[in-house]
Design a protein around this motif. Structure first.
Motif, PDB file in Angstrom:
ATOM      1  N   ALA A 161       3.843 -10.004  -2.941  1.00  0.00           N
ATOM      2  CA  ALA A 161       2.550  -9.697  -3.557  1.00  0.00           C
ATOM      3  C   ALA A 161       1.662  -8.884  -2.618  1.00  0.00           C
ATOM      4  CB  ALA A 161       1.847 -10.982  -3.986  1.00  0.00           C
ATOM      5  N   ILE A 162       1.697  -9.211  -1.347  1.00  0.00           N
ATOM      6  CA  ILE A 162       0.851  -8.490  -0.393  1.00  0.00           C
ATOM      7  C   ILE A 162       1.479  -7.154   0.000  1.00  0.00           C
ATOM      8  CG2 ILE A 162       0.149  -8.528   2.055  1.00  0.00           C
ATOM      9  CD1 ILE A 162      -0.951 -11.250   1.646  1.00  0.00           C
ATOM     10  N   ARG A 163       2.794  -7.158   0.162  1.00  0.00           N
ATOM     11  CA  ARG A 163       3.490  -5.964   0.641  1.00  0.00           C
ATOM     12  C   ARG A 163       3.540  -4.858  -0.411  1.00  0.00           C
ATOM     13  NH1 ARG A 163       8.256  -8.625   2.294  1.00  0.00           N
ATOM     14  NH2 ARG A 163       9.316  -7.646   0.546  1.00  0.00           N
ATOM     15  N   GLU A 164       3.854  -5.228  -1.635  1.00  0.00           N
ATOM     16  CA  GLU A 164       4.008  -4.209  -2.686  1.00  0.00           C
ATOM     17  C   GLU A 164       3.443  -4.720  -4.013  1.00  0.00           C
ATOM     18  OE1 GLU A 164       8.145  -3.409  -3.341  1.00  0.00           O
ATOM     19  OE2 GLU A 164       8.792  -5.362  -2.655  1.00  0.00           O
ATOM     20  N   PRO A 165       2.107  -4.905  -4.041  1.00  0.00           N
ATOM     21  CA  PRO A 165       1.484  -5.490  -5.235  1.00  0.00           C
ATOM     22  C   PRO A 165       1.717  -4.663  -6.499  1.00  0.00           C
ATOM     23  CG  PRO A 165      -0.184  -4.569  -3.757  1.00  0.00           C
ATOM     24  CD  PRO A 165       1.114  -4.577  -3.009  1.00  0.00           C
ATOM     25  N   ARG A 166       1.697  -3.347  -6.368  1.00  0.00           N
ATOM     26  CA  ARG A 166       1.834  -2.512  -7.563  1.00  0.00           C
ATOM     27  C   ARG A 166       3.195  -2.713  -8.226  1.00  0.00           C
ATOM     28  NH1 ARG A 166      -1.404   1.705  -8.987  1.00  0.00           N
ATOM     29  NH2 ARG A 166      -2.385   1.627  -6.949  1.00  0.00           N
ATOM     30  N   ALA A 167       4.218  -2.807  -7.397  1.00  0.00           N
ATOM     31  CA  ALA A 167       5.569  -3.011  -7.932  1.00  0.00           C
ATOM     32  C   ALA A 167       5.698  -4.402  -8.564  1.00  0.00           C
ATOM     33  CB  ALA A 167       6.605  -2.833  -6.819  1.00  0.00           C
ATOM     34  N   VAL A 168       5.089  -5.383  -7.924  1.00  0.00           N
ATOM     35  CA  VAL A 168       5.163  -6.751  -8.455  1.00  0.00           C
ATOM     36  C   VAL A 168       4.480  -6.818  -9.822  1.00  0.00           C
ATOM     37  CG1 VAL A 168       4.316  -9.109  -8.118  1.00  0.00           C
ATOM     38  CG2 VAL A 168       5.373  -7.874  -6.213  1.00  0.00           C
TER      39      VAL A 168
END
Lengths: 195, 129
Positions: free
Chosen positions: A125-132
């Motif tokens: 969630a923190i690393r790649e929120p847009r993808a999640v």
């Protein structure tokens, strides 16, 4: 015996021992379970959001002190003592996670869904929120900034989603139905009204 | 049906987001015992949360050491929760592992007998009795 059966048995033993020792009664445990299974759920948060959409003064109070404003609606309780409400705007989308365990505004949203507690969500969630967010079904505009809020024991976050277009004529109680749980975590948006 | 009624009927209501709060009854017990202990003032919620973080962290380190994927199919949130609960109860001197093992053995024995009974009744039913 499967791992699941084993931990189920262990849990049965823990409860039995606590009851035998007079530390807890099964009635107390039943009451807690019933509260979280039936009484506390995201409908509470949806009522808060719908009020914020229709009452500007309430919205201001909610963003100023989430806990106090929600108490006006009778929403609060266990581990919802310090809830900070973060507002989505056309420019900024907010996403809530808990990287260390599973902190979540229980008193407002009930218990978190399974994916919220999963190692994958917590890690990504923190690393790649847009993808999640995309994988959970919502494509945000590329220009929208995403802010991720990491919950803690002291502070829980609730997202105030944007009011959907085409809902100007709707009353507060009708708006409640558009406020999904995921829109209040930030992994989704409020539902569009059905034409 | 008014537009508002249609929305009520059609929109995804927060309550019906589809996921069960608990997947199995023991998970509800694990959750509720930890909360009940907090409400009874046996510990501060933060103390339990710290145990939970430790249990989850230990599981993740073990998984990483084994080179497994983030969700390798062995993840059970409430298994970690139950381990944290047991650790917190022991740490607070409320139970000790030996007496817990004894209770568990007794319950396992009882469960085995319950199963025997089930089979007997089943056999009787099979014979139309």
């Amino acid at each position: 015996m499967s791992d699941n059966d084993e931990v189920a048995l262990r849990m049965r033993a823990i409860e039995a021992l606590l009851i035998e020792k007079g530390i807890l009664t099964s009635e107390v445990v039943d009451r807690v379970a019933s509260t979280y299974e039936h009484d506390v759920g995201p409908l509470r948060g949806a009522r808060v959001v719908a009020r914020a959409w229709t009452d500007e003064a309430f919205r201001a109070r909610l963003l100023e002190d989430g806990t106090a404003a929600m108490a006006e609606l009778g929403v609060g309780g266990f581990v919802a003592e310090h809830v900070i409400v973060v507002e989505n705007t056309p420019d900024t989308h907010n996403l809530v996670t808990c990287t260390l365990c599973s902190c979540y505004p229980w008193g407002v949203l009930g218990l978190p869904p399974a994916w919220y507690k999963s190692p994958e969500y917590r890690a990504r969630a923190i690393r790649e929120p847009r993808a999640v967010i995309r994988e959970l079904g919502t494509e945000l505009p590329a220009e929208t900034r995403i802010r991720v809020w990491d919950s803690s024991a002291e502070v829980r976050y609730l997202v105030l989603p944007m009011r959907p277009a085409g809902t100007d004529g709707l009353a507060e109680e009708d708006l409640v139905g558009l406020v999904t749980r995921d829109s209040m975590i930030g992994t989704g948006l409020a539902a569009e009204p059905v034409a | 049906m008014s537009a508002a009624d249609a929305i009520r009927a059609e929109a995804t209501l927060p309550r019906s987001n589809g996921e069960l709060v608990f997947e199995e009854p023991w998970q509800a017990r694990a959750f509720s015992v930890a909360v009940a202990m907090t409400e009874a003032g046996r510990w501060e919620w933060d103390a339990f949360r710290d145990r939970l973080i430790a249990e989850i962290g230990a599981w993740e380190r073990e998984r990483d050491a084994a080179g497994a994927a983030p969700d390798d199919g062995t993840w059970s949130y409430y298994a970690r929760w139950t381990a944290a609960l047991e650790a917190a109860l022991c740490e607070h001197g409320l139970i000790d592992p030996a007496e817990l093992d004894a209770v568990q053995a007794r319950i396992a024995h009882q469960q085995a007998h319950e199963h025997d009974d089930d089979h007997d009744h089943g056999a009787l039913r099979d014979r139309g009795l």
